[in-house]
Design a protein around this motif. Structure first.
Motif, PDB file in Angstrom:
ATOM      1  N   GLY A  85       0.792  -1.225   0.000  1.00 52.19           N
ATOM      2  CA  GLY A  85       0.000   0.000   0.000  1.00 52.19           C
ATOM      3  C   GLY A  85       0.826   1.278   0.000  1.00 52.19           C
ATOM      4  O   GLY A  85       0.276   2.369  -0.152  1.00 52.19           O
ATOM      5  N   GLU A  86       2.120   1.180   0.159  1.00 49.71           N
ATOM      6  CA  GLU A  86       2.985   2.368   0.221  1.00 49.71           C
ATOM      7  C   GLU A  86       3.422   2.788  -1.180  1.00 49.71           C
ATOM      8  O   GLU A  86       3.614   1.967  -2.063  1.00 49.71           O
ATOM      9  CB  GLU A  86       4.211   2.062   1.074  1.00 49.71           C
ATOM     10  CG  GLU A  86       5.068   3.267   1.368  1.00 49.71           C
ATOM     11  CD  GLU A  86       6.237   2.944   2.302  1.00 49.71           C
ATOM     12  OE1 GLU A  86       6.743   3.886   2.913  1.00 49.71           O
ATOM     13  OE2 GLU A  86       6.642   1.762   2.403  1.00 49.71           O
ATOM     14  N   ARG A  87       3.604   4.097  -1.353  1.00 50.30           N
ATOM     15  CA  ARG A  87       4.091   4.639  -2.621  1.00 50.30           C
ATOM     16  C   ARG A  87       5.303   5.516  -2.345  1.00 50.30           C
ATOM     17  O   ARG A  87       5.447   6.062  -1.253  1.00 50.30           O
ATOM     18  CB  ARG A  87       2.995   5.428  -3.324  1.00 50.30           C
ATOM     19  CG  ARG A  87       2.521   6.642  -2.565  1.00 50.30           C
ATOM     20  CD  ARG A  87       1.327   7.292  -3.259  1.00 50.30           C
ATOM     21  NE  ARG A  87       0.854   8.435  -2.521  1.00 50.30           N
ATOM     22  CZ  ARG A  87      -0.081   8.409  -1.578  1.00 50.30           C
ATOM     23  NH1 ARG A  87      -0.665   7.266  -1.267  1.00 50.30           N
ATOM     24  NH2 ARG A  87      -0.447   9.510  -0.968  1.00 50.30           N
ATOM     25  N   ALA A  88       6.161   5.645  -3.369  1.00 52.57           N
ATOM     26  CA  ALA A  88       7.362   6.461  -3.220  1.00 52.57           C
ATOM     27  C   ALA A  88       7.868   6.894  -4.588  1.00 52.57           C
ATOM     28  O   ALA A  88       7.669   6.199  -5.588  1.00 52.57           O
ATOM     29  CB  ALA A  88       8.453   5.679  -2.494  1.00 52.57           C
ATOM     30  N   LEU A  89       8.525   8.060  -4.610  1.00 50.26           N
ATOM     31  CA  LEU A  89       9.217   8.514  -5.809  1.00 50.26           C
ATOM     32  C   LEU A  89      10.609   7.896  -5.802  1.00 50.26           C
ATOM     33  O   LEU A  89      11.365   8.081  -4.844  1.00 50.26           O
ATOM     34  CB  LEU A  89       9.344  10.039  -5.822  1.00 50.26           C
ATOM     35  CG  LEU A  89       8.120  10.820  -6.272  1.00 50.26           C
ATOM     36  CD1 LEU A  89       8.346  12.314  -6.082  1.00 50.26           C
ATOM     37  CD2 LEU A  89       7.791  10.518  -7.724  1.00 50.26           C
ATOM     38  N   VAL A  90      10.928   7.187  -6.872  1.00 53.75           N
ATOM     39  CA  VAL A  90      12.226   6.526  -6.978  1.00 53.75           C
ATOM     40  C   VAL A  90      13.061   7.278  -8.012  1.00 53.75           C
ATOM     41  O   VAL A  90      12.653   7.389  -9.171  1.00 53.75           O
ATOM     42  CB  VAL A  90      12.061   5.046  -7.377  1.00 53.75           C
ATOM     43  CG1 VAL A  90      13.415   4.360  -7.444  1.00 53.75           C
ATOM     44  CG2 VAL A  90      11.130   4.323  -6.398  1.00 53.75           C
TER      45      VAL A  90
ATOM     46  N   LYS B  36      11.813  10.890 -12.044  1.00 58.05           N
ATOM     47  CA  LYS B  36      11.538  10.057 -10.872  1.00 58.05           C
ATOM     48  C   LYS B  36      10.301   9.235 -11.185  1.00 58.05           C
ATOM     49  O   LYS B  36       9.386   9.704 -11.858  1.00 58.05           O
ATOM     50  CB  LYS B  36      11.332  10.919  -9.628  1.00 58.05           C
ATOM     51  CG  LYS B  36      12.599  11.650  -9.222  1.00 58.05           C
ATOM     52  CD  LYS B  36      12.411  12.454  -7.966  1.00 58.05           C
ATOM     53  CE  LYS B  36      13.705  13.180  -7.615  1.00 58.05           C
ATOM     54  NZ  LYS B  36      13.548  13.970  -6.399  1.00 58.05           N
ATOM     55  N   VAL B  37      10.283   8.018 -10.689  1.00 61.67           N
ATOM     56  CA  VAL B  37       9.197   7.091 -10.982  1.00 61.67           C
ATOM     57  C   VAL B  37       8.347   6.918  -9.726  1.00 61.67           C
ATOM     58  O   VAL B  37       8.872   6.559  -8.664  1.00 61.67           O
ATOM     59  CB  VAL B  37       9.741   5.731 -11.458  1.00 61.67           C
ATOM     60  CG1 VAL B  37       8.614   4.754 -11.733  1.00 61.67           C
ATOM     61  CG2 VAL B  37      10.611   5.916 -12.701  1.00 61.67           C
ATOM     62  N   LEU B  38       7.042   7.177  -9.841  1.00 60.14           N
ATOM     63  CA  LEU B  38       6.125   7.032  -8.717  1.00 60.14           C
ATOM     64  C   LEU B  38       5.645   5.588  -8.677  1.00 60.14           C
ATOM     65  O   LEU B  38       4.770   5.187  -9.453  1.00 60.14           O
ATOM     66  CB  LEU B  38       4.949   8.003  -8.861  1.00 60.14           C
ATOM     67  CG  LEU B  38       3.914   7.992  -7.744  1.00 60.14           C
ATOM     68  CD1 LEU B  38       4.550   8.203  -6.375  1.00 60.14           C
ATOM     69  CD2 LEU B  38       2.849   9.045  -8.013  1.00 60.14           C
ATOM     70  N   LEU B  39       6.250   4.803  -7.785  1.00 59.02           N
ATOM     71  CA  LEU B  39       5.896   3.393  -7.647  1.00 59.02           C
ATOM     72  C   LEU B  39       4.970   3.193  -6.461  1.00 59.02           C
ATOM     73  O   LEU B  39       5.040   3.920  -5.469  1.00 59.02           O
ATOM     74  CB  LEU B  39       7.147   2.531  -7.444  1.00 59.02           C
ATOM     75  CG  LEU B  39       8.106   2.400  -8.618  1.00 59.02           C
ATOM     76  CD1 LEU B  39       9.281   1.495  -8.248  1.00 59.02           C
ATOM     77  CD2 LEU B  39       7.395   1.881  -9.857  1.00 59.02           C
ATOM     78  N   ILE B  40       4.125   2.174  -6.564  1.00 53.99           N
ATOM     79  CA  ILE B  40       3.258   1.771  -5.457  1.00 53.99           C
ATOM     80  C   ILE B  40       3.317   0.250  -5.340  1.00 53.99           C
ATOM     81  O   ILE B  40       3.427  -0.457  -6.346  1.00 53.99           O
ATOM     82  CB  ILE B  40       1.800   2.263  -5.640  1.00 53.99           C
ATOM     83  CG1 ILE B  40       0.968   1.960  -4.386  1.00 53.99           C
ATOM     84  CG2 ILE B  40       1.164   1.676  -6.898  1.00 53.99           C
ATOM     85  CD1 ILE B  40      -0.367   2.672  -4.325  1.00 53.99           C
TER      86      ILE B  40
END
Length: 152
Positions: free
Chosen positions: A47-52, A98-102
């Motif tokens: 459920g967490e998302r982050a900019l990689v 940056k890639v917004l992954l979830i």
């Protein structure tokens, strides 16, 4: 480079040092794989998302965009996908990609430095004029959408 190729400038940032440039994994692939430019593994909980970060910046000519899309293997095996798919990089943006992954999976997922995290596909963007009208032309489909053709 093919004779009809469009040139896109790519700049590596300090956090990209030692990583590969984006590349296609087969001759006819449409997407260039992007690699995680994290210093230490980044853990995404369910459920967490982050900019990689990727450690890359682009300069594209007007009329071109880069779309950031999920990698099917990460999505299928781990539930890792891009949240805003496709993400759009406009021709006038010069900042870091940056890639917004979830994490839509059920287990934590560690993103290691150099891991392939997404793919970048280039698309032509036509110059378009929006023309306001009072009525639109008729079609067989009309305003039908969101499953109007059935579930099969």
């Amino acid at each position: 480079m093919s004779t009809n190729a469009i040139s896109v400038e790519i700049k590596t940032l300090p956090n990209h040092e030692g990583l590969e440039l984006p590349r296609k994994m087969s001759a006819q692939a449409s997407g260039y794989d992007l690699y995680a430019a994290v210093e230490e593994p980044m853990v995404l909980q369910p459920g967490e998302r982050a900019l990689v970060p990727t450690g890359l910046a682009l300069a594209m000519p007007a009329g071109l965009e880069a779309q950031i899309r999920p990698r099917s293997g990460l999505a299928f095996k781990h539930g890792i996908t891009c949240l805003n798919t496709p993400g759009t990089i406009d021709a006038d943006y010069r900042g870091e990609i940056k890639v917004l992954l979830i994490n839509l999976g059920q287990e934590a997922f560690a993103i290691a430095r150099g891991e392939r995290i997404a793919q970048m596909v280039f698309q032509l963007v036509p110059d378009t004029d929006l023309v306001q009208v009072q009525e639109l032309s008729e079609t067989v489909r009309g305003a039908g959408g969101f499953g109007h053709t059935g579930t099969k």
